[in-house]
Write a protein that holds these residues in place. Structure first.
Motif, PDB file in Angstrom:
ATOM      1  N   SER A  65      27.405  48.952  44.849  1.00 41.42           N
ATOM      2  CA  SER A  65      26.717  47.668  44.688  1.00 41.42           C
ATOM      3  C   SER A  65      27.734  46.622  44.223  1.00 41.42           C
ATOM      4  CB  SER A  65      25.595  47.808  43.667  1.00 41.42           C
ATOM      5  OG  SER A  65      26.163  48.071  42.387  1.00 41.42           O
ATOM      6  N   GLY A  66      27.315  45.370  44.175  1.00 41.10           N
ATOM      7  CA  GLY A  66      28.206  44.268  43.831  1.00 41.10           C
ATOM      8  C   GLY A  66      28.999  44.457  42.557  1.00 41.10           C
ATOM      9  N   ARG A  67      28.317  44.747  41.466  1.00 37.89           N
ATOM     10  CA  ARG A  67      29.013  44.907  40.179  1.00 37.89           C
ATOM     11  C   ARG A  67      29.994  46.080  40.234  1.00 37.89           C
ATOM     12  NH1 ARG A  67      25.364  44.555  35.250  1.00 37.89           N
ATOM     13  NH2 ARG A  67      25.924  42.376  35.452  1.00 37.89           N
ATOM     14  N   ASP A  68      29.586  47.159  40.873  1.00 35.23           N
ATOM     15  CA  ASP A  68      30.469  48.326  40.976  1.00 35.23           C
ATOM     16  C   ASP A  68      31.654  48.044  41.899  1.00 35.23           C
ATOM     17  OD1 ASP A  68      28.946  49.791  39.184  1.00 35.23           O
ATOM     18  OD2 ASP A  68      27.712  50.677  40.755  1.00 35.23           O
ATOM     19  N   ARG A  69      31.454  47.174  42.901  1.00 38.61           N
ATOM     20  CA  ARG A  69      32.570  46.778  43.760  1.00 38.61           C
ATOM     21  C   ARG A  69      33.626  46.032  42.949  1.00 38.61           C
ATOM     22  NH1 ARG A  69      29.702  44.618  49.377  1.00 38.61           N
ATOM     23  NH2 ARG A  69      28.717  46.607  49.861  1.00 38.61           N
ATOM     24  N   LEU A  70      33.144  45.154  42.085  1.00 39.75           N
ATOM     25  CA  LEU A  70      34.078  44.415  41.236  1.00 39.75           C
ATOM     26  C   LEU A  70      34.826  45.388  40.313  1.00 39.75           C
ATOM     27  CD1 LEU A  70      35.185  41.680  40.528  1.00 39.75           C
ATOM     28  CD2 LEU A  70      33.318  41.404  38.882  1.00 39.75           C
ATOM     29  N   GLN A  71      34.128  46.374  39.785  1.00 38.05           N
ATOM     30  CA  GLN A  71      34.788  47.362  38.925  1.00 38.05           C
ATOM     31  C   GLN A  71      35.837  48.152  39.705  1.00 38.05           C
ATOM     32  OE1 GLN A  71      34.617  47.762  35.513  1.00 38.05           O
ATOM     33  NE2 GLN A  71      36.405  49.028  35.992  1.00 38.05           N
ATOM     34  N   LEU A  72      35.539  48.510  40.948  1.00 40.64           N
ATOM     35  CA  LEU A  72      36.517  49.229  41.759  1.00 40.64           C
ATOM     36  C   LEU A  72      37.750  48.349  42.006  1.00 40.64           C
ATOM     37  CD1 LEU A  72      37.385  51.730  43.340  1.00 40.64           C
ATOM     38  CD2 LEU A  72      36.074  50.859  45.299  1.00 40.64           C
TER      39      LEU A  72
ATOM     40  N   ASP B 256      35.211  51.759  53.077  1.00 35.56           N
ATOM     41  CA  ASP B 256      34.063  52.643  52.898  1.00 35.56           C
ATOM     42  C   ASP B 256      33.753  52.832  51.413  1.00 35.56           C
ATOM     43  OD1 ASP B 256      33.662  52.935  55.617  1.00 35.56           O
ATOM     44  OD2 ASP B 256      34.659  54.892  55.746  1.00 35.56           O
ATOM     45  N   ASP B 257      34.809  52.970  50.601  1.00 31.42           N
ATOM     46  CA  ASP B 257      34.611  53.124  49.152  1.00 31.42           C
ATOM     47  C   ASP B 257      33.902  51.894  48.576  1.00 31.42           C
ATOM     48  OD1 ASP B 257      35.838  55.598  49.219  1.00 31.42           O
ATOM     49  OD2 ASP B 257      37.762  54.859  48.433  1.00 31.42           O
ATOM     50  N   PHE B 258      34.345  50.694  48.977  1.00 36.27           N
ATOM     51  CA  PHE B 258      33.721  49.472  48.471  1.00 36.27           C
ATOM     52  C   PHE B 258      32.287  49.341  48.967  1.00 36.27           C
ATOM     53  CE2 PHE B 258      38.030  47.984  47.437  1.00 36.27           C
ATOM     54  CZ  PHE B 258      37.791  47.414  46.194  1.00 36.27           C
ATOM     55  N   HIS B 259      32.046  49.628  50.245  1.00 35.50           N
ATOM     56  CA  HIS B 259      30.708  49.463  50.819  1.00 35.50           C
ATOM     57  C   HIS B 259      29.713  50.477  50.273  1.00 35.50           C
ATOM     58  CE1 HIS B 259      31.221  46.187  53.664  1.00 35.50           C
ATOM     59  NE2 HIS B 259      32.452  46.634  53.824  1.00 35.50           N
ATOM     60  N   ALA B 260      30.183  51.564  49.702  1.00 33.18           N
ATOM     61  CA  ALA B 260      29.293  52.570  49.120  1.00 33.18           C
ATOM     62  C   ALA B 260      28.744  52.118  47.760  1.00 33.18           C
ATOM     63  CB  ALA B 260      30.036  53.897  48.964  1.00 33.18           C
TER      64      ALA B 260
ATOM     65  N   VAL C 207      33.694  38.022  44.684  1.00 35.39           N
ATOM     66  CA  VAL C 207      34.843  37.152  44.396  1.00 35.39           C
ATOM     67  C   VAL C 207      34.757  35.923  45.299  1.00 35.39           C
ATOM     68  CG1 VAL C 207      36.352  39.036  43.637  1.00 35.39           C
ATOM     69  CG2 VAL C 207      36.399  38.332  46.012  1.00 35.39           C
ATOM     70  N   SER C 208      35.399  34.863  44.865  1.00 37.24           N
ATOM     71  CA  SER C 208      35.303  33.600  45.599  1.00 37.24           C
ATOM     72  C   SER C 208      36.084  33.647  46.908  1.00 37.24           C
ATOM     73  CB  SER C 208      35.847  32.463  44.730  1.00 37.24           C
ATOM     74  OG  SER C 208      37.254  32.573  44.613  1.00 37.24           O
ATOM     75  N   PRO C 209      35.679  32.797  47.866  1.00 39.28           N
ATOM     76  CA  PRO C 209      36.433  32.702  49.124  1.00 39.28           C
ATOM     77  C   PRO C 209      37.888  32.319  48.878  1.00 39.28           C
ATOM     78  CG  PRO C 209      34.322  31.591  49.340  1.00 39.28           C
ATOM     79  CD  PRO C 209      34.467  31.978  47.890  1.00 39.28           C
ATOM     80  N   LEU C 210      38.134  31.521  47.843  1.00 38.31           N
ATOM     81  CA  LEU C 210      39.497  31.133  47.510  1.00 38.31           C
ATOM     82  C   LEU C 210      40.336  32.360  47.156  1.00 38.31           C
ATOM     83  CD1 LEU C 210      41.107  28.534  47.403  1.00 38.31           C
ATOM     84  CD2 LEU C 210      40.521  28.344  44.981  1.00 38.31           C
ATOM     85  N   ARG C 211      39.748  33.281  46.422  1.00 36.58           N
ATOM     86  CA  ARG C 211      40.476  34.513  46.060  1.00 36.58           C
ATOM     87  C   ARG C 211      40.710  35.384  47.293  1.00 36.58           C
ATOM     88  NH1 ARG C 211      41.694  34.752  40.929  1.00 36.58           N
ATOM     89  NH2 ARG C 211      40.353  33.810  39.370  1.00 36.58           N
TER      90      ARG C 211
ATOM     91  N   GLU D 219      47.006  39.664  33.453  1.00 31.69           N
ATOM     92  CA  GLU D 219      45.869  38.782  33.191  1.00 31.69           C
ATOM     93  C   GLU D 219      45.265  38.220  34.477  1.00 31.69           C
ATOM     94  OE1 GLU D 219      49.721  36.527  32.565  1.00 31.69           O
ATOM     95  OE2 GLU D 219      48.926  38.430  31.878  1.00 31.69           O
ATOM     96  N   ALA D 220      45.708  38.710  35.620  1.00 31.74           N
ATOM     97  CA  ALA D 220      45.142  38.315  36.916  1.00 31.74           C
ATOM     98  C   ALA D 220      44.648  39.568  37.650  1.00 31.74           C
ATOM     99  CB  ALA D 220      46.199  37.591  37.750  1.00 31.74           C
ATOM    100  N   PRO D 221      43.600  40.204  37.113  1.00 30.88           N
ATOM    101  CA  PRO D 221      43.183  41.496  37.671  1.00 30.88           C
ATOM    102  C   PRO D 221      42.691  41.446  39.111  1.00 30.88           C
ATOM    103  CG  PRO D 221      41.583  40.735  36.064  1.00 30.88           C
ATOM    104  CD  PRO D 221      42.764  39.805  35.984  1.00 30.88           C
ATOM    105  N   THR D 222      42.052  40.350  39.516  1.00 35.18           N
ATOM    106  CA  THR D 222      41.588  40.256  40.902  1.00 35.18           C
ATOM    107  C   THR D 222      42.778  40.245  41.851  1.00 35.18           C
ATOM    108  OG1 THR D 222      39.625  39.039  40.201  1.00 35.18           O
ATOM    109  CG2 THR D 222      40.218  38.900  42.522  1.00 35.18           C
ATOM    110  N   THR D 223      43.740  39.404  41.538  1.00 34.14           N
ATOM    111  CA  THR D 223      44.938  39.305  42.366  1.00 34.14           C
ATOM    112  C   THR D 223      45.696  40.627  42.384  1.00 34.14           C
ATOM    113  OG1 THR D 223      45.088  36.948  41.872  1.00 34.14           O
ATOM    114  CG2 THR D 223      47.083  38.012  42.690  1.00 34.14           C
ATOM    115  N   ARG D 224      45.843  41.241  41.223  1.00 28.06           N
ATOM    116  CA  ARG D 224      46.506  42.550  41.146  1.00 28.06           C
ATOM    117  C   ARG D 224      45.746  43.585  41.974  1.00 28.06           C
ATOM    118  NH1 ARG D 224      50.293  43.982  37.453  1.00 28.06           N
ATOM    119  NH2 ARG D 224      49.483  46.110  37.396  1.00 28.06           N
ATOM    120  N   GLY D 225      44.411  43.514  41.933  1.00 27.42           N
ATOM    121  CA  GLY D 225      43.599  44.456  42.703  1.00 27.42           C
ATOM    122  C   GLY D 225      43.838  44.303  44.195  1.00 27.42           C
ATOM    123  N   PHE D 226      43.884  43.047  44.666  1.00 22.51           N
ATOM    124  CA  PHE D 226      44.165  42.812  46.080  1.00 22.51           C
ATOM    125  C   PHE D 226      45.542  43.340  46.462  1.00 22.51           C
ATOM    126  CE2 PHE D 226      41.214  38.871  46.083  1.00 22.51           C
ATOM    127  CZ  PHE D 226      40.125  39.655  46.391  1.00 22.51           C
TER     128      PHE D 226
END
Length: 150
Positions: free
Chosen positions: A22-29, A16-20, A125-129, A85-92
Motif C-alpha cells: 500500500s502507499g505508506r508501505d511503499r514509502l517505507q520500502l 513488483d515489490d512496490f506494487h505488492a 512522492v511528488s512528480p518533481l521527485r 538527510e535526503a532519503p527519497t533521493t537516496r532511495g531512488f
C-alpha cells in the motif's frame, strides 16, 4: 496491478515489490532502499569533483559511471553520492544501483525512461521527485554511451 513485464528484469522485481504494498508501505520500502545505497569507493569519495551533479533532484546528488570493456557488452558500474538527510533521493539512487549496476551497457541503455514511473510511487512522492530519478537515469545512460564507445 503492475505492468512489470515490459521492464528489465531487476526493475521488474523491484516494481513488483512496490506494487505488492500500500502507499505508506511503499514509502517505507523506498526509505529502506535509501539505507542500502552503497558508499562511494575511496577513489570518488576523496574526489567529489569527478562526480556529475543531477540538478533535476531537489536534494544534492552526484553520480559517476564506469565501464569495464567496450561496446554494449561492457559491464556498467554506477556510483552515487546522496546525503543521508535526503532519503527519497537516496532511495531512488539505490533502486537504480540495485537494478542497473553490474549489467551490460546495452541493458542499461535499453532501459526505458518509463521505469521511473512504473514503480507505483507517484501516489507517495511528488512528480518533481520522480523527475529527479528520471534525471539520474538520463545522466547514467549518457555517461555510459560516451564511455563505452569504441
Amino acid at each position: 496491478m503492475s505492468d512489470s513485464t515490459a521492464l528489465p528484469g531487476a526493475f521488474a522485481e523491484i516494481a513488483d515489490d512496490f506494487h505488492a504494498l500500500s502507499g505508506r508501505d511503499r514509502l517505507q520500502l523506498l526509505l529502506d532502499f535509501s539505507n542500502d545505497l552503497p558508499a562511494l569507493p575511496e577513489r570518488y569519495a576523496d574526489h567529489p569533483e569527478l562526480l556529475e551533479p543531477v540538478p533535476e533532484c531537489q536534494s544534492p546528488i552526484f553520480l559517476i559511471t564506469e565501464v569495464q570493456g567496450t561496446g554494449r557488452e561492457a559491464t556498467a558500474r554506477l556510483f552515487f553520492s546522496a546525503p543521508p538527510e535526503a532519503p527519497t533521493t537516496r532511495g531512488f539512487a539505490s533502486i537504480l544501483a540495485e537494478a542497473l549496476d553490474g549489467r551490460t551497457v546495452g541493458e542499461v541503455l535499453d532501459t526505458p525512461e518509463s521505469v521511473t514511473g512504473a514503480l507505483g510511487l507517484a501516489e507517495v512522492v511528488s512528480p518533481l521527485r520522480l523527475n529527479g530519478m528520471a534525471g539520474m537515469l538520463v545522466r547514467i545512460k549518457r555517461q555510459l554511451a560516451e564511455k563505452s564507445a569504441p
